[in-house]
Design a protein around this motif. Structure first.
Motif, PDB file in Angstrom:
ATOM      1  N   PRO A 116     -45.364  56.040 -57.138  1.00 20.51           N
ATOM      2  CA  PRO A 116     -44.002  56.328 -57.616  1.00 20.51           C
ATOM      3  C   PRO A 116     -43.017  56.615 -56.498  1.00 20.51           C
ATOM      4  CG  PRO A 116     -45.442  58.185 -58.052  1.00 20.51           C
ATOM      5  CD  PRO A 116     -46.319  57.052 -57.563  1.00 20.51           C
ATOM      6  N   GLU A 117     -43.525  57.009 -55.321  1.00 23.26           N
ATOM      7  CA  GLU A 117     -42.623  57.305 -54.202  1.00 23.26           C
ATOM      8  C   GLU A 117     -41.894  56.055 -53.707  1.00 23.26           C
ATOM      9  OE1 GLU A 117     -46.558  56.119 -52.568  1.00 23.26           O
ATOM     10  OE2 GLU A 117     -45.955  57.524 -54.111  1.00 23.26           O
ATOM     11  N   LEU A 118     -42.358  54.875 -54.097  1.00 23.49           N
ATOM     12  CA  LEU A 118     -41.701  53.631 -53.695  1.00 23.49           C
ATOM     13  C   LEU A 118     -40.541  53.251 -54.614  1.00 23.49           C
ATOM     14  CD1 LEU A 118     -44.801  51.430 -52.769  1.00 23.49           C
ATOM     15  CD2 LEU A 118     -43.284  52.718 -51.237  1.00 23.49           C
ATOM     16  N   ASN A 119     -40.385  53.974 -55.716  1.00 24.78           N
ATOM     17  CA  ASN A 119     -39.361  53.628 -56.685  1.00 24.78           C
ATOM     18  C   ASN A 119     -38.250  54.683 -56.681  1.00 24.78           C
ATOM     19  OD1 ASN A 119     -37.829  52.820 -58.852  1.00 24.78           O
ATOM     20  ND2 ASN A 119     -39.590  52.371 -60.147  1.00 24.78           N
ATOM     21  N   PRO A 120     -37.059  54.331 -56.194  1.00 23.12           N
ATOM     22  CA  PRO A 120     -35.973  55.311 -56.134  1.00 23.12           C
ATOM     23  C   PRO A 120     -35.505  55.811 -57.500  1.00 23.12           C
ATOM     24  CG  PRO A 120     -35.206  53.165 -55.397  1.00 23.12           C
ATOM     25  CD  PRO A 120     -36.678  53.053 -55.614  1.00 23.12           C
ATOM     26  N   VAL A 121     -35.830  55.103 -58.577  1.00 16.88           N
ATOM     27  CA  VAL A 121     -35.436  55.575 -59.906  1.00 16.88           C
ATOM     28  C   VAL A 121     -36.135  56.892 -60.235  1.00 16.88           C
ATOM     29  CG1 VAL A 121     -35.267  54.999 -62.365  1.00 16.88           C
ATOM     30  CG2 VAL A 121     -34.996  53.219 -60.677  1.00 16.88           C
ATOM     31  N   GLU A 122     -37.301  57.122 -59.658  1.00 20.24           N
ATOM     32  CA  GLU A 122     -38.000  58.392 -59.876  1.00 20.24           C
ATOM     33  C   GLU A 122     -37.118  59.557 -59.418  1.00 20.24           C
ATOM     34  OE1 GLU A 122     -40.778  58.788 -61.473  1.00 20.24           O
ATOM     35  OE2 GLU A 122     -41.606  56.766 -61.474  1.00 20.24           O
ATOM     36  N   ARG A 123     -36.381  59.368 -58.324  1.00 20.80           N
ATOM     37  CA  ARG A 123     -35.472  60.414 -57.848  1.00 20.80           C
ATOM     38  C   ARG A 123     -34.230  60.514 -58.734  1.00 20.80           C
ATOM     39  NH1 ARG A 123     -37.909  58.132 -53.725  1.00 20.80           N
ATOM     40  NH2 ARG A 123     -36.297  56.724 -52.999  1.00 20.80           N
ATOM     41  N   LEU A 124     -33.843  59.394 -59.337  1.00 20.90           N
ATOM     42  CA  LEU A 124     -32.726  59.425 -60.290  1.00 20.90           C
ATOM     43  C   LEU A 124     -33.072  60.326 -61.467  1.00 20.90           C
ATOM     44  CD1 LEU A 124     -29.960  58.310 -61.269  1.00 20.90           C
ATOM     45  CD2 LEU A 124     -31.249  56.483 -62.403  1.00 20.90           C
ATOM     46  N   TRP A 125     -34.311  60.244 -61.958  1.00 18.47           N
ATOM     47  CA  TRP A 125     -34.711  61.097 -63.087  1.00 18.47           C
ATOM     48  C   TRP A 125     -34.616  62.572 -62.700  1.00 18.47           C
ATOM     49  CZ3 TRP A 125     -33.681  57.801 -66.188  1.00 18.47           C
ATOM     50  CH2 TRP A 125     -34.304  56.569 -66.320  1.00 18.47           C
ATOM     51  N   GLN A 126     -35.077  62.910 -61.509  1.00 13.80           N
ATOM     52  CA  GLN A 126     -34.995  64.306 -61.054  1.00 13.80           C
ATOM     53  C   GLN A 126     -33.539  64.778 -61.029  1.00 13.80           C
ATOM     54  OE1 GLN A 126     -36.919  64.357 -57.245  1.00 13.80           O
ATOM     55  NE2 GLN A 126     -38.959  64.131 -58.104  1.00 13.80           N
ATOM     56  N   PHE A 127     -32.659  63.927 -60.527  1.00 11.86           N
ATOM     57  CA  PHE A 127     -31.242  64.253 -60.434  1.00 11.86           C
ATOM     58  C   PHE A 127     -30.636  64.445 -61.829  1.00 11.86           C
ATOM     59  CE2 PHE A 127     -26.819  62.415 -59.989  1.00 11.86           C
ATOM     60  CZ  PHE A 127     -26.253  63.536 -59.400  1.00 11.86           C
ATOM     61  N   ILE A 128     -30.856  63.497 -62.732  1.00 16.73           N
ATOM     62  CA  ILE A 128     -30.292  63.580 -64.085  1.00 16.73           C
ATOM     63  C   ILE A 128     -30.834  64.798 -64.821  1.00 16.73           C
ATOM     64  CG2 ILE A 128     -30.167  62.467 -66.347  1.00 16.73           C
ATOM     65  CD1 ILE A 128     -30.200  59.758 -64.879  1.00 16.73           C
ATOM     66  N   LYS A 129     -32.140  65.005 -64.756  1.00 19.19           N
ATOM     67  CA  LYS A 129     -32.739  66.128 -65.488  1.00 19.19           C
ATOM     68  C   LYS A 129     -32.301  67.470 -64.921  1.00 19.19           C
ATOM     69  CE  LYS A 129     -36.608  63.587 -67.400  1.00 19.19           C
ATOM     70  NZ  LYS A 129     -38.058  63.422 -67.511  1.00 19.19           N
ATOM     71  N   SER A 130     -32.107  67.545 -63.604  1.00 19.78           N
ATOM     72  CA  SER A 130     -31.653  68.819 -63.030  1.00 19.78           C
ATOM     73  C   SER A 130     -30.246  69.167 -63.512  1.00 19.78           C
ATOM     74  CB  SER A 130     -31.696  68.768 -61.505  1.00 19.78           C
ATOM     75  OG  SER A 130     -30.643  67.980 -60.992  1.00 19.78           O
ATOM     76  N   LYS A 131     -29.448  68.160 -63.797  1.00 21.00           N
ATOM     77  CA  LYS A 131     -28.064  68.400 -64.214  1.00 21.00           C
ATOM     78  C   LYS A 131     -27.898  68.489 -65.733  1.00 21.00           C
ATOM     79  CE  LYS A 131     -26.515  68.202 -60.012  1.00 21.00           C
ATOM     80  NZ  LYS A 131     -26.098  69.391 -59.319  1.00 21.00           N
ATOM     81  N   THR A 132     -28.800  67.874 -66.499  1.00 20.77           N
ATOM     82  CA  THR A 132     -28.621  67.842 -67.956  1.00 20.77           C
ATOM     83  C   THR A 132     -29.629  68.681 -68.727  1.00 20.77           C
ATOM     84  OG1 THR A 132     -29.971  65.848 -68.220  1.00 20.77           O
ATOM     85  CG2 THR A 132     -27.595  65.532 -67.910  1.00 20.77           C
ATOM     86  N   LEU A 133     -30.786  68.977 -68.152  1.00 21.12           N
ATOM     87  CA  LEU A 133     -31.819  69.698 -68.902  1.00 21.12           C
ATOM     88  C   LEU A 133     -32.069  71.120 -68.416  1.00 21.12           C
ATOM     89  CD1 LEU A 133     -34.569  66.956 -69.381  1.00 21.12           C
ATOM     90  CD2 LEU A 133     -32.843  67.699 -71.012  1.00 21.12           C
TER      91      LEU A 133
END
Length: 180
Positions: free
Chosen positions: A127-144
């Protein structure tokens, strides 16, 4: 490294755009995070236990900041087909390499991949090769994190609003990779 070299060759030879894809579950079960509070005072964060959820399917370009997301009720081949069809329409015929993991619904025989999209699967357990994994962390930190939603519809609205407001700078600073 073979994947990276293949990807670089494809991009140079065919003048295509590379998008990284993944999906993530969002639900009404509250996520508590760290915060600053007065000593001796209990944290004033409401929580909700629940099992209602939906999935966000997203593809991003870590170089241009382009992103395309859909909210869908579950992960399966049928919903993946819906996503691919809508992504293809949004691209207006541009050729794209969609880099994604090896989930069963990403490799299903039922998958209908549009002609302008080529799937390129990441190696297992990377998963470290997929930057979308970091997008999820960013979105969830701001919305959840430390948020309370009365209903799944309220959460969907908040996630949609946040995704619509994501800028090129957000994607580059939170999700960028220097693979290409």
């Amino acid at each position: 490294m073979k994947l990276l070299k293949k990807l670089q060759e494809m991009v140079k030879s065919d003048n295509v755009q590379v998008l990284f894809f993944d999906e993530s579950r969002f639900g009404t079960h509250s996520k508590l995070g760290h915060g600053w509070f007065e000593r001796g005072v209990r944290t004033p964060v409401n929580i909700k236990l629940g099992f209602q959820n939906f999935y966000v399917y997203s593809a991003i370009s870590s170089t241009s900041g382009y992103n395309f997301s859909l909210l869908l009720p579950e992960v399966n081949s049928n919903n993946m087909n819906v996503y691919l069809e809508r992504l293809a329409k949004s691209l207006r015929g541009k050729k794209v390499i969609l880099v994604l993991d090896g989930a069963a619904w990403h490799k299903s025989n039922e998958l209908k991949v549009p002609p302008n999209i080529e799937l390129l699967h990441l190696p297992p357990y990377s998963p470290e090769l997929n930057p979308v994994e970091r997008l999820w962390q960013f979105i969830k930190s701001k919305t959840l994190r430390n948020k309370f939603y009365n209903s799944i519809e309220d959460l969907e609205a908040a996630v949609c609003k946040f995704i619509r407001g994501i800028t090129y700078g957000d994607i580059i600073s939170n999700c960028a990779c220097n693979y290409l």
